[in-house]
Design a protein around this motif. Structure first.
Motif, PDB file in Angstrom:
ATOM      1  N   PRO A   1       0.834  -1.210   0.000  1.00  0.00           N
ATOM      2  CA  PRO A   1       0.000   0.000   0.000  1.00  0.00           C
ATOM      3  C   PRO A   1       0.866   1.257   0.000  1.00  0.00           C
ATOM      4  CG  PRO A   1       0.047  -0.952   2.175  1.00  0.00           C
ATOM      5  CD  PRO A   1       0.775  -1.915   1.271  1.00  0.00           C
ATOM      6  N   PRO A   2       0.336   2.350  -0.527  1.00  0.00           N
ATOM      7  CA  PRO A   2       1.096   3.607  -0.500  1.00  0.00           C
ATOM      8  C   PRO A   2       1.226   4.138   0.926  1.00  0.00           C
ATOM      9  CG  PRO A   2      -1.111   3.994  -1.336  1.00  0.00           C
ATOM     10  CD  PRO A   2      -0.962   2.505  -1.167  1.00  0.00           C
ATOM     11  N   ASP A   3       2.244   4.957   1.118  1.00  0.00           N
ATOM     12  CA  ASP A   3       2.427   5.617   2.412  1.00  0.00           C
ATOM     13  C   ASP A   3       1.299   6.620   2.641  1.00  0.00           C
ATOM     14  OD1 ASP A   3       4.753   4.281   3.100  1.00  0.00           O
ATOM     15  OD2 ASP A   3       6.016   5.711   2.009  1.00  0.00           O
ATOM     16  N   PRO A   4       1.021   6.954   3.895  1.00  0.00           N
ATOM     17  CA  PRO A   4      -0.041   7.913   4.198  1.00  0.00           C
ATOM     18  C   PRO A   4       0.132   9.267   3.513  1.00  0.00           C
ATOM     19  CG  PRO A   4       0.626   6.785   6.188  1.00  0.00           C
ATOM     20  CD  PRO A   4       1.593   6.370   5.115  1.00  0.00           C
ATOM     21  N   GLY A   5       1.354   9.638   3.169  1.00  0.00           N
ATOM     22  CA  GLY A   5       1.589  10.899   2.481  1.00  0.00           C
ATOM     23  C   GLY A   5       0.932  10.973   1.112  1.00  0.00           C
ATOM     24  N   PHE A   6       0.576   9.822   0.546  1.00  0.00           N
ATOM     25  CA  PHE A   6      -0.090   9.766  -0.753  1.00  0.00           C
ATOM     26  C   PHE A   6      -1.581  10.093  -0.636  1.00  0.00           C
ATOM     27  CE2 PHE A   6      -2.315   7.355  -4.100  1.00  0.00           C
ATOM     28  CZ  PHE A   6      -1.678   7.853  -5.232  1.00  0.00           C
ATOM     29  N   LEU A   7      -2.170   9.838   0.514  1.00  0.00           N
ATOM     30  CA  LEU A   7      -3.623   9.948   0.694  1.00  0.00           C
ATOM     31  C   LEU A   7      -4.217  11.332   0.446  1.00  0.00           C
ATOM     32  CD1 LEU A   7      -4.187   7.618   3.768  1.00  0.00           C
ATOM     33  CD2 LEU A   7      -4.203   7.054   1.339  1.00  0.00           C
ATOM     34  N   PRO A   8      -3.559  12.435   0.862  1.00  0.00           N
ATOM     35  CA  PRO A   8      -4.169  13.743   0.603  1.00  0.00           C
ATOM     36  C   PRO A   8      -4.381  14.043  -0.881  1.00  0.00           C
ATOM     37  CG  PRO A   8      -2.491  13.955   2.282  1.00  0.00           C
ATOM     38  CD  PRO A   8      -2.379  12.554   1.714  1.00  0.00           C
ATOM     39  N   GLY A   9      -3.645  13.395  -1.764  1.00  0.00           N
ATOM     40  CA  GLY A   9      -3.813  13.611  -3.198  1.00  0.00           C
ATOM     41  C   GLY A   9      -5.011  12.896  -3.789  1.00  0.00           C
ATOM     42  N   ILE A  10      -5.542  11.920  -3.067  1.00  0.00           N
ATOM     43  CA  ILE A  10      -6.681  11.157  -3.574  1.00  0.00           C
ATOM     44  C   ILE A  10      -7.953  11.984  -3.449  1.00  0.00           C
ATOM     45  CG2 ILE A  10      -8.134   9.123  -3.189  1.00  0.00           C
ATOM     46  CD1 ILE A  10      -5.652   7.634  -2.278  1.00  0.00           C
ATOM     47  N   ARG A  11      -8.735  11.987  -4.501  1.00  0.00           N
ATOM     48  CA  ARG A  11     -10.043  12.637  -4.479  1.00  0.00           C
ATOM     49  C   ARG A  11     -11.099  11.564  -4.283  1.00  0.00           C
ATOM     50  NH1 ARG A  11      -6.871  15.913  -3.860  1.00  0.00           N
ATOM     51  NH2 ARG A  11      -6.371  17.686  -5.148  1.00  0.00           N
ATOM     52  N   VAL A  12     -12.097  11.861  -3.486  1.00  0.00           N
ATOM     53  CA  VAL A  12     -13.177  10.918  -3.193  1.00  0.00           C
ATOM     54  C   VAL A  12     -14.495  11.536  -3.640  1.00  0.00           C
ATOM     55  CG1 VAL A  12     -14.355   9.596  -1.411  1.00  0.00           C
ATOM     56  CG2 VAL A  12     -11.891   9.991  -1.234  1.00  0.00           C
ATOM     57  N   ASP A  13     -15.201  10.810  -4.479  1.00  0.00           N
ATOM     58  CA  ASP A  13     -16.501  11.256  -4.967  1.00  0.00           C
ATOM     59  C   ASP A  13     -17.544  10.281  -4.422  1.00  0.00           C
ATOM     60  OD1 ASP A  13     -18.518  12.484  -6.461  1.00  0.00           O
ATOM     61  OD2 ASP A  13     -18.131  11.225  -8.203  1.00  0.00           O
ATOM     62  N   THR A  14     -18.450  10.763  -3.598  1.00  0.00           N
ATOM     63  CA  THR A  14     -19.541   9.912  -3.118  1.00  0.00           C
ATOM     64  C   THR A  14     -20.789  10.280  -3.906  1.00  0.00           C
ATOM     65  OG1 THR A  14     -19.986  11.462  -1.312  1.00  0.00           O
ATOM     66  CG2 THR A  14     -18.613   9.549  -0.801  1.00  0.00           C
ATOM     67  N   SER A  15     -21.400   9.261  -4.482  1.00  0.00           N
ATOM     68  CA  SER A  15     -22.596   9.487  -5.291  1.00  0.00           C
ATOM     69  C   SER A  15     -23.482   8.255  -5.192  1.00  0.00           C
ATOM     70  CB  SER A  15     -22.204   9.792  -6.739  1.00  0.00           C
ATOM     71  OG  SER A  15     -21.508   8.696  -7.296  1.00  0.00           O
TER      72      SER A  15
ATOM     73  N   PRO B   1     -25.338   3.480  -2.755  1.00  0.00           N
ATOM     74  CA  PRO B   1     -24.276   4.449  -2.507  1.00  0.00           C
ATOM     75  C   PRO B   1     -22.969   4.004  -3.169  1.00  0.00           C
ATOM     76  CG  PRO B   1     -24.618   3.099  -0.575  1.00  0.00           C
ATOM     77  CD  PRO B   1     -25.677   2.708  -1.558  1.00  0.00           C
ATOM     78  N   VAL B   2     -22.249   4.957  -3.730  1.00  0.00           N
ATOM     79  CA  VAL B   2     -20.994   4.673  -4.433  1.00  0.00           C
ATOM     80  C   VAL B   2     -19.905   5.585  -3.898  1.00  0.00           C
ATOM     81  CG1 VAL B   2     -19.846   4.615  -6.691  1.00  0.00           C
ATOM     82  CG2 VAL B   2     -22.279   4.064  -6.523  1.00  0.00           C
ATOM     83  N   VAL B   3     -18.715   5.022  -3.705  1.00  0.00           N
ATOM     84  CA  VAL B   3     -17.511   5.778  -3.356  1.00  0.00           C
ATOM     85  C   VAL B   3     -16.539   5.575  -4.512  1.00  0.00           C
ATOM     86  CG1 VAL B   3     -15.577   6.034  -1.765  1.00  0.00           C
ATOM     87  CG2 VAL B   3     -17.792   5.331  -0.895  1.00  0.00           C
TER      88      VAL B   3
END
Length: 141
Positions: free
Chosen positions: A6-20, A27-29
Motif C-alpha cells: 500500500p502507498p504511504d499515508p503521504g499519498f492519501l491527501p492527493g486522492i479525491r473521493v466522490d460519493t454518489s 451508494p458509491v464511493v
C-alpha cells in the motif's frame, strides 16, 4: 490481482473521493487521483495497491469482496492495507444514511485522473458496512 504494497499515508491527501449513487440508488464511493494517467506509473501503482487491498476487480460489475467500508461513530473510512493508517473520507449529509440502509457501498478506484474512466481503467467491488474497527487497528496506532 496479487496483493501489492500500500502507498504511504503521504499519498492519501492527493486522492479525491466522490460519493454518489448508482442508477438503482446504491451508494458509491469513487477514488481517483488528479495525477493518475497511463504515463504516471507511480500513481497508478499506488491506486492499484489500494484497489488490490480492497479486493476490487476490473470492470463495472461491482462484485462482492470480503472487505468493508467503515462507519465508526460517523467517521467513514476504508482500510487500504497500511498497518497504521486508513483512508478517511467525508460524504455529504444524505450519503451515510443511504449507505447504512444499503448495508455497505459500491466502491470504485479509477486509474485515470477522472472518476469515471473507460471500463478497463476502473476497478470495482461491493463492500459490506462495519461499525467496529478491527482489533489490530487499535494496536497499530
Amino acid at each position: 490481482m496479487s496483493r501489492m504494497t500500500p502507498p504511504d499515508p503521504g499519498f492519501l491527501p492527493g486522492i479525491r473521493v466522490d460519493t454518489s449513487y448508482a442508477q438503482d440508488g446504491a451508494p458509491v464511493v469513487i477514488l481517483f487521483h488528479p495525477h493518475a494517467h497511463t504515463l504516471n506509473v507511480a500513481t497508478e501503482a499506488a491506486m492499484l495497491a489500494i484497489a488490490s487491498r480492497l479486493g476490487l476487480r476490473y470492470g463495472r460489475r461491482f462484485p462482492r469482496t470480503g472487505e468493508y467500508v467503515y462507519d465508526i461513530h460517523g467517521q467513514w473510512c476504508l482500510d487500504y492495507g497500511h498497518p497504521r493508517d486508513v483512508l478517511q473520507f467525508y460524504p455529504g449529509p444524505v450519503w451515510p444514511h443511504v449507505a447504512r440502509g444499503f448495508g455497505g457501498a459500491l466502491v470504485a478506484v479509477s486509474l485515470e485522473h477522472e472518476p469515471r474512466p473507460a471500463e478497463e481503467r476502473l476497478l470495482t467491488g461491493r463492500l459490506a458496512l462495519r461499525h467496529r474497527a478491527p482489533r489490530d487497528w487499535a494496536q497499530a496506532r
